[in-house]
Design an enzyme around this catalytic site. Structure first.
Site, PDB file in Angstrom:
ATOM      1  CB  SER A 190      -1.367  -6.381  -0.360  1.00  0.00           C
ATOM      2  OG  SER A 190      -2.415  -7.071   0.235  1.00  0.00           O
ATOM      3  CG  ASP A 199      -5.946   0.353   2.133  1.00  0.00           C
ATOM      4  OD1 ASP A 199      -6.630  -0.500   2.058  1.00  0.00           O
ATOM      5  OD2 ASP A 199      -4.402  -0.019   2.058  1.00  0.00           O
ATOM      6  CG  HIS A 218      -5.508  -2.767  -0.271  1.00  0.00           C
ATOM      7  ND1 HIS A 218      -4.559  -2.729   0.819  1.00  0.00           N
ATOM      8  CD2 HIS A 218      -5.151  -4.046  -0.641  1.00  0.00           C
ATOM      9  CE1 HIS A 218      -3.709  -3.863   1.225  1.00  0.00           C
ATOM     10  NE2 HIS A 218      -4.039  -4.634   0.131  1.00  0.00           N
TER      11      HIS A 218
END
Length: 264
Positions: free
Chosen positions: A71, A194, A222
């Site tokens: 991320s 995602d 994700h």
């Protein structure tokens, strides 16, 4: 192998799998996030986070590492690798958030605005919603609450709000222009489903990096290393195994050339 993230707990499922495969693995909390002891709080801007990670590397690792960033920590990894290329051998990005242009100019806003945003970030209802958005298949019962706590516990530390607001006011990470400067081999790992960072950014990142391999995890959101740890670990191990194959091929080629020179 090293991981950077806001909370080392995020690696609690994948970490043991990589250690079982024989890799030395560290999960490093980024300065200002995670569970670092910040009773005397240093600055929490990008430069301070980069320096903190470098000093950790210099003190404990002291050799090129495989740096993994999920991320937003993919931006942390890119910024670090471009500024300290000698410290990194390879990069792995998971659901990479690298195309945001920082946090904008928040210095002109009253301070209560970012504090209100941070207060919302740490609220349990928002964390429940974020967990539902982050994962494709939400389990019931204790596993679901375990996933919520992974992203929630570090937000309860007394200095977390101040450190996060300082980071936001400083402008945050903007690494868009650094992506093409990354010289290292990279693995781009993405969940096919995602909902937070869409797949099109995975393909864009794959194209813009100089040396990248793209792998997607099916039926996954994700955070593949949390939702599908075994599959994620397999992709990581395959990527690292390819490094050994490349070294063997390079050694064989070098030996072959030397032999020819000697015969000639």
């Amino acid at each position: 192998m090293r991981y950077v993230h806001s909370s080392c707990l995020e690696w609690r499922y994948t970490y043991p799998l990589l250690e079982e495969a024989g890799f030395e693995a560290w999960a490093v909390d980024v300065l200002g996030w995670g569970f670092s002891d910040l009773e005397t709080r240093p600055p929490s801007d990008v430069a301070s986070k980069r320096e903190h990670l470098y000093q950790f590397w210099r003190s404990y690792i002291k050799r090129p590492m495989v740096l993994v960033g999920p991320s937003l920590d993919a931006a942390v990894a890119i910024d670090f690798a471009v500024n300290y290329p000698e410290t990194v051998s390879k990069l792995i990005f998971i659901g990479a958030s690298v195309y945001a242009e920082g946090t904008g100019d928040m210095t002109r806003l009253p301070k209560f605005v970012p504090y209100a945003g941070v207060f919302m970030l740490k609220s349990l209802p928002l964390r429940l919603l974020a967990t539902r958005l982050a994962f494709k298949n939400i389990p019931s019962g204790l596993i679901f609450f375990d996933w919520v706590q992974i992203g929630y516990l570090h937000c309860l530390l007394p200095w977390w709000e101040d450190a996060t607001v300082e980071f936001m006011i400083s402008g945050g990470y903007n690494v868009i222009n650094q992506i093409k400067q990354v010289p290292h081999k990279c693995l781009v790992l993405w969940g096919e489903d995602d909902e937070i960072i869409r797949n099109k950014q995975a393909f864009r990142l794959h194209q813009e990096l100089q040396h990248a391999t793209l792998r997607q995890v099916r039926q996954c959101g994700h955070l593949p290393h949390v939702e599908k740890p075994r599959e994620s670990a397999t992709h990581v191990l395959d990527f690292l195994a390819s490094e050994n194959v490349d070294k063997l091929e390079q050694t064989s080629s070098t030996l072959g050339t030397d032999d020819q020179n000697q015969i000639g």
